[in-house]
Design a protein around this motif. Structure first.
Motif, PDB file in Angstrom:
ATOM      1  N   ARG A  47     -17.567 -36.811   4.058  1.00  0.00           N
ATOM      2  CA  ARG A  47     -18.866 -36.173   3.764  1.00  0.00           C
ATOM      3  C   ARG A  47     -18.752 -35.070   2.713  1.00  0.00           C
ATOM      4  NH1 ARG A  47     -22.935 -37.611   7.263  1.00  0.00           N
ATOM      5  NH2 ARG A  47     -22.291 -38.584   9.219  1.00  0.00           N
ATOM      6  N   GLU A  72      -7.958 -43.495  12.506  1.00  0.00           N
ATOM      7  CA  GLU A  72      -7.734 -42.094  12.905  1.00  0.00           C
ATOM      8  C   GLU A  72      -7.496 -41.979  14.423  1.00  0.00           C
ATOM      9  OE1 GLU A  72     -11.395 -39.833  12.817  1.00  0.00           O
ATOM     10  OE2 GLU A  72     -10.349 -37.922  12.608  1.00  0.00           O
ATOM     11  N   PHE A  76     -14.208 -32.119  12.508  1.00  0.00           N
ATOM     12  CA  PHE A  76     -15.493 -32.610  13.031  1.00  0.00           C
ATOM     13  C   PHE A  76     -15.756 -32.090  14.448  1.00  0.00           C
ATOM     14  CE2 PHE A  76     -18.004 -35.726  15.427  1.00  0.00           C
ATOM     15  CZ  PHE A  76     -19.174 -35.643  14.681  1.00  0.00           C
ATOM     16  N   PHE A 125     -12.372 -39.530  20.107  1.00  0.00           N
ATOM     17  CA  PHE A 125     -13.393 -38.662  20.699  1.00  0.00           C
ATOM     18  C   PHE A 125     -12.988 -38.161  22.083  1.00  0.00           C
ATOM     19  CE2 PHE A 125     -15.844 -39.862  17.153  1.00  0.00           C
ATOM     20  CZ  PHE A 125     -16.913 -38.977  17.058  1.00  0.00           C
ATOM     21  N   LYS A 163      -5.928 -33.227   8.379  1.00  0.00           N
ATOM     22  CA  LYS A 163      -7.376 -33.316   8.097  1.00  0.00           C
ATOM     23  C   LYS A 163      -7.932 -31.939   7.747  1.00  0.00           C
ATOM     24  CE  LYS A 163     -11.502 -35.267  10.395  1.00  0.00           C
ATOM     25  NZ  LYS A 163     -11.951 -35.872  11.665  1.00  0.00           N
ATOM     26  N   ALA A 190     -12.490 -42.496  12.925  1.00  0.00           N
ATOM     27  CA  ALA A 190     -13.054 -42.836  14.235  1.00  0.00           C
ATOM     28  C   ALA A 190     -14.532 -42.478  14.102  1.00  0.00           C
ATOM     29  CB  ALA A 190     -12.372 -42.046  15.344  1.00  0.00           C
ATOM     30  N   TRP A 191     -15.258 -43.354  13.429  1.00  0.00           N
ATOM     31  CA  TRP A 191     -16.655 -43.073  13.039  1.00  0.00           C
ATOM     32  C   TRP A 191     -17.573 -43.831  13.997  1.00  0.00           C
ATOM     33  CZ3 TRP A 191     -17.592 -40.413   8.198  1.00  0.00           C
ATOM     34  CH2 TRP A 191     -18.942 -40.182   7.924  1.00  0.00           C
ATOM     35  N   PRO A 192     -18.479 -43.136  14.661  1.00  0.00           N
ATOM     36  CA  PRO A 192     -19.292 -43.793  15.695  1.00  0.00           C
ATOM     37  C   PRO A 192     -20.367 -44.734  15.143  1.00  0.00           C
ATOM     38  CG  PRO A 192     -19.325 -41.395  15.907  1.00  0.00           C
ATOM     39  CD  PRO A 192     -18.715 -41.707  14.580  1.00  0.00           C
ATOM     40  N   CYS A 228     -11.769 -39.524   7.952  1.00  0.00           N
ATOM     41  CA  CYS A 228     -13.072 -39.594   8.610  1.00  0.00           C
ATOM     42  C   CYS A 228     -14.089 -38.588   8.062  1.00  0.00           C
ATOM     43  CB  CYS A 228     -12.856 -39.445  10.123  1.00  0.00           C
ATOM     44  SG  CYS A 228     -14.231 -40.119  11.106  1.00  0.00           S
ATOM     45  N   TYR A 229     -14.362 -37.504   8.791  1.00  0.00           N
ATOM     46  CA  TYR A 229     -15.402 -36.528   8.435  1.00  0.00           C
ATOM     47  C   TYR A 229     -15.205 -35.960   7.032  1.00  0.00           C
ATOM     48  CZ  TYR A 229     -18.432 -32.408   9.438  1.00  0.00           C
ATOM     49  OH  TYR A 229     -19.407 -31.434   9.435  1.00  0.00           O
ATOM     50  N   ARG A 235     -23.833 -43.458  13.591  1.00  0.00           N
ATOM     51  CA  ARG A 235     -24.004 -43.042  12.185  1.00  0.00           C
ATOM     52  C   ARG A 235     -23.292 -44.016  11.230  1.00  0.00           C
ATOM     53  NH1 ARG A 235     -23.190 -38.689  15.259  1.00  0.00           N
ATOM     54  NH2 ARG A 235     -20.943 -38.608  14.890  1.00  0.00           N
TER      55      ARG A 235
HETATM   56  N1  LIG Z   1     -13.877 -38.283  13.738  1.00  0.00           N
HETATM   57  C1  LIG Z   1     -14.743 -37.848  12.844  1.00  0.00           C
HETATM   58  O1  LIG Z   1     -14.398 -37.159  11.910  1.00  0.00           O
HETATM   59  C2  LIG Z   1     -16.154 -38.287  13.073  1.00  0.00           C
HETATM   60  C3  LIG Z   1     -17.067 -38.033  11.896  1.00  0.00           C
HETATM   61  C4  LIG Z   1     -18.490 -38.389  12.186  1.00  0.00           C
HETATM   62  O2  LIG Z   1     -18.819 -38.861  13.256  1.00  0.00           O
HETATM   63  C5  LIG Z   1     -19.489 -38.147  11.146  1.00  0.00           C
HETATM   64  O3  LIG Z   1     -19.161 -37.576  10.099  1.00  0.00           O
HETATM   65  O4  LIG Z   1     -20.653 -38.530  11.365  1.00  0.00           O
END
Ligand SMILES: NC(=O)CCC(=O)C(=O)O
Length: 273
Positions: A166, A49, A130, A56, A126, A187-189, A162-163, A192
């Motif tokens: 969830r 992503e 997020f 970020f 998307k 781009a998931w940190p 990414c987000y 988490r």
């Molecule tokens: N770029 C994102 O969507 C990051 C999502 C994230 O950090 C999370 O769901 O936790």
């Protein structure tokens, strides 16, 4: 949308890109294009992503935004053609020339898919933004449309970013449209990353789908990315998983994987709506 009774195998490369704040967009694009070209022989190549603009790096987005016929997507199209692959080019901060969106923001987090002849085959905006009160909801419009594409083996892959991971109802809607594969750039940190690893397996198991998920590595805009790109079978088995640095994950997906999982354990037919 109907998928073939038994899908053929698929050779996939996930380019888990690491980047920091030192590269310009053209420099990073040139590096990515070389990496894509090196994947000749794969059927599908996937990027993370927002790799051109920084997942970020919110403050840079308005200046770095491009249209889907801009320089980044053009370079990706040429690379897909040179490599002879279907390329999920990850996502860009999209600024269309002639559209502002319902909230008047004019930016989207848009995934781009390039076919092996270099055409822009599909885009996905998307849906779940997020950042709560900042980041994406502040700067970007939300996408509204489900998007499915046909893979070279004839199966149907649904796009999300990414987000979105969830929100399980999105994936249920996608399988109801015929998806057997979920393609998820991120781009998931690192903070988490265990959520990422667990949710990828959850989506694969609950929807009896193949999950192909390409994350980012490195640290940019003060946020350490978690890597751990992965390919997950519908059983929840991790077919391949990357580490936390830059890496190309090359995976041969066996023929008929989703069909045999759904046939031998037909849990989806017990849904009560
Ligand atoms: N770029 C994102 O969507 C990051 C999502 C994230 O950090 C999370 O769901 O936790």
């Amino acid at each position: 949308m109907t998928s073939p009774t038994t899908s053929a195998g698929l050779r996939v490369a996930l380019i888990q890109l690491a980047y920091d704040d030192s590269e310009t967009v053209p420099e990073r694009t040139a590096r990515v294009v070389d990496l894509v070209r090196a994947q000749r022989g794969h059927d599908l190549v996937v990027l993370p992503e927002l790799w051109p603009m920084g997942g970020f790096d919110y403050r840079a987005w308005p200046d770095k935004a491009e249209a889907t016929d801009g320089p980044v997507v053009k370079a990706l199209a040429e690379a897909a053609q040179d490599a002879g692959v279907l390329l999920h080019g990850g996502s860009i901060v999209e600024r269309p020339a002639d559209e502002l969106g319902p909230e008047g923001k004019g930016l989207w987090n848009t995934s781009v898919v390039l076919s092996a002849d270099g055409a822009l085959a599909s885009t996905y905006r998307k849906i779940h933004r997020f950042g709560f009160a900042g980041g994406e909801p502040l700067l970007m419009e939300a996408g509204a449309d489900l998007v499915l594409i046909e893979l070279p083996n004839g199966s149907h892959a649904a796009l999300s970013t990414c987000y979105d991971l969830r929100f399980p109802e999105l994936y249920r809607a996608q399988i109801d449209q015929g998806a057997t594969v979920f393609l998820i750039p991120a781009a998931w940190p690192m903070a988490r990353i265990e959520h990422w690893r667990l949710l990828l397996r959850a989506r694969a198991i609950e929807d009896q789908a193949l999950v192909i998920a390409c994350n980012t590595a490195g640290t940019h805009a003060g946020t350490e990315m978690g890597g751990r790109s992965a390919v997950i079978a519908p059983s929840g088995e991790v077919l391949a998983e990357a580490g936390t640095g830059e890496e190309v994950l090359s995976v041969q997906i066996p023929a008929g994987l989703v069909e045999s999982a759904r046939e031998s354990f037909p849990v989806l037919s017990d849904r009560r709506l």
